[in-house]
Design an enzyme around this catalytic site. Structure first.
Site, short mmCIF file in Angstrom:
data_model
loop_
_atom_site.label_atom_id
_atom_site.label_comp_id
_atom_site.label_asym_id
_atom_site.label_seq_id
_atom_site.Cartn_x
_atom_site.Cartn_y
_atom_site.Cartn_z
CB CYS A 110 -0.83 -0.04 1.33
SG CYS A 110 -0.19 0.19 2.81
CB SER A 111 4.11 2.07 1.50
OG SER A 111 3.45 2.28 2.83
#
Length: 468
Positions: A250-251
């Site tokens: 998600c980063s």
């Protein structure tokens, strides 16, 4: 209806066994016991051969990511977490403050229900399990359907370690296959706290299940490259981050906003590290979302597979590791402005830093608000400007975003695979989810000498400025 009742009875049994195991764990609790449990769970995933097997199974069963990076993630995320919690007091007296008269006693939550995604089917549950037992809890994991096999293997390894030191296997359980929404819902409603990482549907269900929940928002990282940046360093870090585990994190960067004055030079640097410019936004969108949903042949795939699925063979260099697609639109009708879970970067151009910040804010408010924003710069004023104005919990400065956001050995963030997004992302927390979210406390409050102020002490300055 019979099958639903049978499923719910199964979850009731799992929760009952978890609660009984946790009661015994707490009754015989000590810091040494809790630390031993955390280390046993940590070694279960970090032992090199087991780590390799988990990584291979995760990729084979989910079709997401790649084995080498999964091995690295399993190792570093777990090692970093164990470093973070070493010496942390989670049993007995946590804090004693003579001045306030308060003594704080660490207390477990009870049974934690952990909802975990298919993108990290070993690293995320391991992180939750280690935090849970470090704080004296039992935990029941609900894996995504694709993550069941890896989760089963992880728990088998953990139980083997528990057997070696005499720990109760029922402290760490999972919802058995086949999973279902009914089973997960029953777990969330029956446990003492929910920790949820995954789809926004799961997050919504966690936050409305009636049980206290820590759930995290969506990522959609935008990174600014300004005119003071070290362009070569920025390109290398963006490549390393974007390609790691095939952009499952998600980063992982999803958009780059570069100032016009350095755009050409930056694209040259990106090309030198495997970033190919593809000036066909409509064509990429059509192939990346062929039916309105992300193309499974593209998401979290190796570069060659992604290139073939996007029909770019022969149109990009053979050394291509990721692509940059120039775009201007932001919002639902411009899907490149959202999360892509693939080696695809949206490329925005800005006249100056003001426009770059405005574009970044628009992307964040469209998707990913509260998660994190990156910047490559040598201008401190730009960093502070973003921190004071952007709807985000984290500003990652001159770092490879994927490695920095969830904790790094070169920054001070707690190691985690779950990033809270605060009110911006509809979450109760805006921290990296860590051990403190798996613990509660009882406070002993003793009487102290009175500390009642006079009215003049409180209002004196205000009266001088505004009048009494």
């Amino acid at each position: 209806m019979f099958f639903v009742s049978e499923e719910l009875a199964e979850i009731d049994d799992i929760l009952a066994r978890a609660r009984a195991a946790q009661t015994r764990f707490e009754a015989h609790g000590s810091q040494a016991l809790y630390d031993q449990a955390a280390l046993a769970a940590g070694w279960a995933i970090m032992e090199p051969e087991r780590n390799r097997r988990l990584a291979e199974l995760a990729v084979a069963s989910t079709g997401l990511g790649n084995v080498a990076d999964k091995i690295t993630k399993n190792h570093r995320k777990t090692l970093g977490l164990l470093r973070d919690i070493a010496g942390v007091i989670t049993h007995g007296v946590m804090r004693e403050d003579a001045q306030s008269g308060i003594t704080e006693i660490a207390r477990p939550l009870g049974v934690v229900g952990a909802i975990v995604p298919s993108t990290n089917p070993a690293a995320t549950p391991a992180n939750n399990i280690i935090n849970a037992v470090k704080c004296g809890n039992a935990i029941v994991v609900a894996p995504s359907p694709k993550g069941v096999a890896a989760c089963e293997m992880l728990l088998a390894f953990i139980h083997a370690e528990f057997d070696k030191v005499g720990l109760d296997r029922d402290l760490v359980q999972m919802i058995p296959a086949p999973g279902s929404k009914a089973k997960t819902q029953a777990l969330m409603e029956g446990c003492d706290k929910v920790i949820c990482t995954g789809s926004q549907n799961n997050v919504h269900r966690a936050q409305t299940c009636g049980t206290p929940a820590v759930a995290v928002g969506a990522g959609n990282v935008t990174v600014i490259v300004d005119d003071s940046a070290d362009l070569g360093d920025a390109a290398r870090k963006i490549r390393a981050s974007k390609t790691f585990d095939n952009a499952t994190s998600c980063s992982s960067e999803n958009a780059v906003v570069v100032l016009d004055s350095v755009r050409s030079a930056f694209l040259e640097e990106m090309a030198s590290v495997g970033g190919a410019l593809v000036e066909d936004e409509a064509g990429i969108v059509a192939k990346l979302w062929p039916d309105g949903h992300l193309n499974r042949a593209v998401i979290a795939r190796d570069a060659k597979d992604m290139i073939t699925a996007l029909e770019l063979d022969g149109q990009v260099p053979e050394t291509t590791e990721f692509i940059l697609v120039p775009t201007q639109g932001i919002g639902p009708e411009h899907p490149l402005s959202g999360e892509k879970l693939s080696r695809v970067l949206a490329l925005y151009s800005a006249r100056d830093f003001d426009e770059a910040a405005a574009l970044t804010e628009q992307v964040q408010r469209h998707q990913g608000a509260g998660h994190s924003v990156g910047i490559h710069t040598k201008t401190e004023a730009h960093i502070e400007r973003l921190a004071r104005s952007m709807p985000t919990s984290r500003i990652i400065v001159n770092q490879a975003h994927t490695f920095a956001t969830g904790g790094s050995f070169t920054n001070g963030m707690p190691f985690s695979l779950s990033m809270g997004c605060g009110a911006w992302g509809g979450n109760a927390v805006n921290e990296n989810v860590h051990w403190r979210h798996f613990l509660q406390s009882t406070k002993i409050i003793r009487e102290i000498p009175a500390r009642e102020p006079s009215l003049d002490e409180i209002f004196g300055r205000y009266w001088q400025e505004a009048g009494a």
